[in-house]
Motif scaffolding. Structure first.
Motif, mmCIF file in Angstrom:
data_model
loop_
_atom_site.group_PDB
_atom_site.id
_atom_site.type_symbol
_atom_site.label_atom_id
_atom_site.label_comp_id
_atom_site.label_asym_id
_atom_site.label_seq_id
_atom_site.Cartn_x
_atom_site.Cartn_y
_atom_site.Cartn_z
ATOM 1 N N ALA B 45 34.283 8.566 5.302
ATOM 2 C CA ALA B 45 35.432 7.971 4.631
ATOM 3 C C ALA B 45 35.324 8.137 3.114
ATOM 4 O O ALA B 45 36.307 8.478 2.449
ATOM 5 C CB ALA B 45 35.547 6.497 5.008
ATOM 6 N N LEU B 46 34.121 7.931 2.577
ATOM 7 C CA LEU B 46 33.935 8.094 1.126
ATOM 8 C C LEU B 46 34.185 9.547 0.715
ATOM 9 O O LEU B 46 34.705 9.822 -0.369
ATOM 10 C CB LEU B 46 32.527 7.649 0.730
ATOM 11 N N LEU B 48 36.334 11.513 2.164
ATOM 12 C CA LEU B 48 37.793 11.662 2.134
ATOM 13 C C LEU B 48 38.355 11.095 0.832
ATOM 14 O O LEU B 48 39.265 11.662 0.232
ATOM 15 C CB LEU B 48 38.429 10.952 3.335
ATOM 16 N N VAL B 49 37.791 9.971 0.388
ATOM 17 C CA VAL B 49 38.254 9.371 -0.871
ATOM 18 C C VAL B 49 37.952 10.323 -2.034
ATOM 19 O O VAL B 49 38.802 10.560 -2.898
ATOM 20 C CB VAL B 49 37.577 8.007 -1.109
ATOM 21 N N VAL B 68 46.620 10.768 5.796
ATOM 22 C CA VAL B 68 45.247 11.135 5.465
ATOM 23 C C VAL B 68 44.993 12.558 5.948
ATOM 24 O O VAL B 68 45.198 12.871 7.124
ATOM 25 C CB VAL B 68 44.236 10.170 6.125
ATOM 26 N N LYS B 104 37.516 6.566 10.411
ATOM 27 C CA LYS B 104 37.209 6.916 9.011
ATOM 28 C C LYS B 104 38.478 7.042 8.162
ATOM 29 O O LYS B 104 38.451 6.794 6.962
ATOM 30 C CB LYS B 104 36.398 8.220 8.961
ATOM 31 N N HIS B 105 39.605 7.402 8.819
ATOM 32 C CA HIS B 105 40.844 7.570 8.053
ATOM 33 C C HIS B 105 41.372 6.231 7.556
ATOM 34 O O HIS B 105 41.834 6.107 6.422
ATOM 35 C CB HIS B 105 41.889 8.274 8.905
ATOM 36 N N ALA B 108 39.065 5.087 4.866
ATOM 37 C CA ALA B 108 39.349 5.848 3.643
ATOM 38 C C ALA B 108 40.611 5.335 2.956
ATOM 39 O O ALA B 108 40.696 5.289 1.731
ATOM 40 C CB ALA B 108 39.494 7.330 3.979
ATOM 41 N N THR B 109 41.595 4.920 3.770
ATOM 42 C CA THR B 109 42.832 4.389 3.201
ATOM 43 C C THR B 109 42.552 3.104 2.422
ATOM 44 O O THR B 109 42.990 2.946 1.278
ATOM 45 C CB THR B 109 43.854 4.118 4.316
ATOM 46 N N SER B 112 40.597 3.970 -0.718
ATOM 47 C CA SER B 112 41.415 4.616 -1.746
ATOM 48 C C SER B 112 42.284 3.604 -2.467
ATOM 49 O O SER B 112 42.502 3.693 -3.675
ATOM 50 C CB SER B 112 42.307 5.690 -1.115
#
Lengths: 328, 141
Positions: B45-46, B48-49, B68, B104-105, B108-109, B112
């Protein structure tokens, strides 16, 4: 890594499965930080300990805490039966658009209660009420006659929509934000099971439920006065296929507060006034381990609804007795 | 975002939001806490950020969703008001097996949003309706 986590206590075992892989997944990127891991795990476990049961409910994925859901459900029922109070405000009272799932066998009064809620919300002078069902009502629910006679204008505020398939229901919900001139005060879906029968997937079920919650949340944001969400579903049959059971579990993730409806047993129904047409028993539950609330409902020939709270039955589990009956 | 999160995650996100205002860097102990709760998906997730993969899509009606861009190049849809992601991991690990809190999405949302690293995109009402439906199209394809 097992040795570095000696902080489990029996009451935390429930949470353990959820985050069991926390230690095993450590990779080299985290090596410099690993030394403080045991301290962190202690402090984190203390959080779990402090939050107790409510926390473990949240951990197993109930979107709303059971306590909050319980309160929302009680308010929802009380409000939908007292004109002027307002079903739609249940979302505001809890700070979020928590919906309510009405469960029961066919003929257990789900549609009648939904319709009663529609009439109450329509009489409040707020936005319209959207009543969504797969097909037009076969017969008018008991509340119809009284409500219509008292105020015909109320009925005009109830908009009936009949999407014939799951696909069209999803399209309807997705596009509702495009044209709603006035945000609705209440969104009702009668018979979600009829749509879910088209699919067996957890994802499709979650998509529909999430779309319902998200749509109600969107309208709540628009109007500022909240948009309630009530969904009815046929109660699970005794020999229940696995797919239907999974669907109910997924639905409860998004609509954690459930109101179970059943016909009142004849011996208890006899205590009601003679002119009562139908008597129902309503049980509210928000999750295991929480005190259950019960009400009796009856519809008279004139469509008048009567409600009374049934004293909570003593819990059979000693562990539940220990639960506070009114969580603060 | 108004979805109810586990108290632990809310605390962490709150601290991240508070510290990021000054330093635009997430302190180690908060990273560790994330790792503790979410296991391997915390790092994903991090990631993705870091790649600015989360986009907040909004339309004139005020309706909002999050898109995402997954590591595989697929775009997933996350809802703003409740935990829902159109990815297969969400269907399997979260819905079916209940052994994860979030995919993870979704994580990540939330991250973010807390770090202020969300991209913004405006679309028409009709386009947003299409995005809300998108998951169904993938299933039929």
């Amino acid at each position: 890594m097992e040795d570095t986590a000696p902080h489990y206590t029996p009451s935390l075992e429930k949470s353990r499965g959820i985050i069991a892989h926390w230690g095993a997944g450590l990779d080299k990127r985290w090596a410099p930080l690993a030394s403080s891991l045991s301290e962190l795990s202690l402090s984190q476990w203390n959080v779990f300990k402090r939050e107790g049961l409510a926390q473990s409910n949240a951990l197993i994925g109930r979107v709303s805490s059971a306590e909050r859901g319980l309160r929302a459900g009680m308010e929802a029922l009380q409000q939908l039966l007292s004109p002027g109070a307002g079903v739609g405000r249940e979302g505001c009272a809890t700070g979020e658009g928590t919906g309510l799932l009405l469960l029961g066998e066919p003929g257990s009064g789900k549609t009648a209660l939904l319709f009663a809620a529609a009439l109450v919300a329509a009489g409040e002078g707020r936005g319209p009420v959207l009543f969504v069902a797969r097909r037009a009502l076969q017969s008018l629910p008991p509340g119809w006659k009284a409500g219509a006679a008292r105020d015909p204008l109320k009925l005009q505020k109830i908009h009936f929509l009949y999407p014939p398939s799951l696909r069209e229901l999803l399209q309807l919900l997705s596009s509702m934000h495009e044209r709603a001139a006035q945000p609705p005060s209440l969104l009702l879906l009668d018979g979600i099971d009829e749509y879910l029968a088209e699919t067996s997937g957890a994802q499709a079920c979650a998509h529909l439920a999430a779309l319902l919650v998200d749509t109600a949340a969107h309208f709540s944001g628009c109007s500022g006065s909240g948009c309630g969400l009530l969904v009815t579903m046929r109660g699970p049959a005794e020999a229940e296929p696995e797919a239907a059971s999974l669907q109910l579990t997924v639905l409860q993730r998004y609509l954690p507060t459930c109101l179970w409806l059943e016909l009142e047993p004849p011996d208890l129904a006899a205590a009601w006034p003679q002119d009562s047409e139908q008597c129902f028993r309503a049980r509210l539950s928000s999750g295991p381990g929480f005190p259950k609330q019960e009400w009796s409902l009856s519809f008279g020939h004139d469509g008048e609804m009567a409600i009374s709270q049934v004293s909570c039955q003593a819990s059979q589990h000693p562990s539940q007795k220990a639960e506070p009956s009114s969580p603060s | 975002m108004t979805a109810t999160l586990p108290t632990v995650l809310e605390e962490i996100l709150g601290e991240i939001a508070a510290t990021c205002g000054e330093a635009s860097e997430v302190p180690d102990e908060l990273l560790l806490a994330l790792k503790f709760i979410f296991g391997p998906s915390a790092i994903q997730a991090l990631d993705l950020v870091d790649r600015r993969s989360v986009t907040r899509v909004s339309s004139p009606s005020g309706r909002t969703i999050y898109q995402v861009l997954g590591s595989s190049g697929k775009v997933y849809v996350c809802f703003a008001s409740c935990h829902y992601c159109s990815c297969p991991a969400f269907a399997f690990s979260v819905l079916r097996k209940s052994d994860s809190l979030l995919c993870k999405h979704l994580l990540a949302t939330y991250l973010s949003l807390a770090t202020g690293l969300c991209q913004d995109l405006s679309v028409s009402n009709e386009q947003l309706s299409g995005l809300l439906l998108a998951e169904e199209d993938q299933e039929q394809a």
